[in-house]
Motif scaffolding. Sequence first.
Motif, PDB file in Angstrom:
ATOM      1  N   ARG A   1       0.827  -1.210   0.000  1.00 13.73           N
ATOM      2  CA  ARG A   1       0.000   0.000   0.000  1.00 13.73           C
ATOM      3  C   ARG A   1       0.858   1.255   0.000  1.00 13.73           C
ATOM      4  N   ILE A   2       1.951   1.219   0.724  1.00 16.28           N
ATOM      5  CA  ILE A   2       2.828   2.388   0.794  1.00 16.28           C
ATOM      6  C   ILE A   2       3.694   2.498  -0.456  1.00 16.28           C
ATOM      7  N   PHE A   3       4.153   1.352  -0.953  1.00 19.90           N
ATOM      8  CA  PHE A   3       5.031   1.373  -2.112  1.00 19.90           C
ATOM      9  C   PHE A   3       4.344   1.921  -3.358  1.00 19.90           C
ATOM     10  N   LEU A   4       3.047   1.684  -3.488  1.00 24.09           N
ATOM     11  CA  LEU A   4       2.338   2.242  -4.635  1.00 24.09           C
ATOM     12  C   LEU A   4       2.503   3.758  -4.689  1.00 24.09           C
ATOM     13  N   LEU A   5       2.463   4.400  -3.534  1.00 27.54           N
ATOM     14  CA  LEU A   5       2.611   5.856  -3.470  1.00 27.54           C
ATOM     15  C   LEU A   5       4.070   6.277  -3.441  1.00 27.54           C
ATOM     16  N   SER A   6       4.929   5.427  -2.915  1.00 27.30           N
ATOM     17  CA  SER A   6       6.357   5.739  -2.906  1.00 27.30           C
ATOM     18  C   SER A   6       6.889   5.897  -4.323  1.00 27.30           C
ATOM     19  N   GLY A   7       6.253   5.195  -5.267  1.00 24.77           N
ATOM     20  CA  GLY A   7       6.664   5.327  -6.663  1.00 24.77           C
ATOM     21  C   GLY A   7       6.523   6.742  -7.185  1.00 24.77           C
ATOM     22  N   VAL A   8       5.578   7.510  -6.617  1.00 22.85           N
ATOM     23  CA  VAL A   8       5.414   8.912  -7.032  1.00 22.85           C
ATOM     24  C   VAL A   8       6.649   9.718  -6.649  1.00 22.85           C
ATOM     25  N   ALA A   9       7.148   9.500  -5.429  1.00 22.11           N
ATOM     26  CA  ALA A   9       8.352  10.214  -4.989  1.00 22.11           C
ATOM     27  C   ALA A   9       9.543   9.862  -5.873  1.00 22.11           C
ATOM     28  N   MET A  10       9.681   8.577  -6.204  1.00 22.60           N
ATOM     29  CA  MET A  10      10.775   8.151  -7.078  1.00 22.60           C
ATOM     30  C   MET A  10      10.623   8.764  -8.468  1.00 22.60           C
ATOM     31  N   GLY A  11       9.377   8.827  -8.941  1.00 23.17           N
ATOM     32  CA  GLY A  11       9.124   9.444 -10.237  1.00 23.17           C
ATOM     33  C   GLY A  11       9.464  10.922 -10.246  1.00 23.17           C
ATOM     34  N   LEU A  12       9.145  11.615  -9.158  1.00 26.01           N
ATOM     35  CA  LEU A  12       9.466  13.033  -9.055  1.00 26.01           C
ATOM     36  C   LEU A  12      10.977  13.256  -9.078  1.00 26.01           C
ATOM     37  N   VAL A  13      11.721  12.384  -8.409  1.00 32.51           N
ATOM     38  CA  VAL A  13      13.181  12.494  -8.444  1.00 32.51           C
ATOM     39  C   VAL A  13      13.674  12.342  -9.881  1.00 32.51           C
ATOM     40  N   ASN A  14      13.124  11.342 -10.563  1.00 34.53           N
ATOM     41  CA  ASN A  14      13.530  11.085 -11.950  1.00 34.53           C
ATOM     42  C   ASN A  14      13.259  12.290 -12.834  1.00 34.53           C
ATOM     43  N   LEU A  15      12.086  12.880 -12.670  1.00 36.87           N
ATOM     44  CA  LEU A  15      11.717  14.035 -13.504  1.00 36.87           C
ATOM     45  C   LEU A  15      12.464  15.305 -13.088  1.00 36.87           C
TER      46      LEU A  15
END
Length: 254
Positions: free
Chosen positions: A110-124
């Motif tokens: 449940r947390i990792f699904l949203l953690s992907g947003v933070a990782m995506g923001l770093v990438n962008l």
Amino acid sequence: MCVGILLSTGDRWVVALWGGQTMLGHYAFAGSLTTGTSALALVIRTVVFPEVYGQASSDGAASALHGHLERTLVPFARILPPLLGAASVVVGPVVALAMPQYQEAIAPARIFLLSGVAMGLVNLASVGAVAAGRQRQLPMYAASALAVTFALSIGALAGGYGLGSVAAATFVGHVIFAALVLRLNVREAGIPEPGRFVATILLPLVWCTTAVGLVGQVVPGLDLGSTAMAFALYLLLLAPLMPSWTKELRRIHH
């Protein structure tokens, strides 16, 4: 680059050393759910990188980063968290029904699904850092986030709080990394009060993750009735974000 890889895998090393292969298997299964969001961010990065870099060369880094924030980073940060939070609420019964042997993975999933947003923001956001010629600061930012992740992950396992708390520790590390890289973009864009601006960017992600965690505590059941109740509670908690979410959708549509 090495520090960034460690940040993506450091929590798994902690889990493996602490709990062995079985615990690592559950945790890695949960962590795989970040793949979709990270892949989306990578596709967007591939599309926007030439535009941002080209604008930085022609109009200057400040103009390029300001446009990158408005067109890419802010929409990504505002639109995705509510959607992925909804997916996080229903992932429990799906896993329990389809793969009951992985029920221990539900809380971290449940947390990792949203953690992907933070990782995506770093990438962008790293696109902006490269365009501004400030990419040398990224390893230092990643190292700071990695130290926090290690400390919180070990503390969570030592306290007996389970895999969900390790995922939460990893989420904190990723959000810190995202905040630092975003702040670099905002500062280079010449936007006043960069810390405050970054907080507004990350607010939907933190809010939705907190809401998912709260729903999981209040309605822990995995049956259909409990899932419907959990989803209704999540939507209720989401109400304060809905005006900005719908406004962002309309802005992108037009």
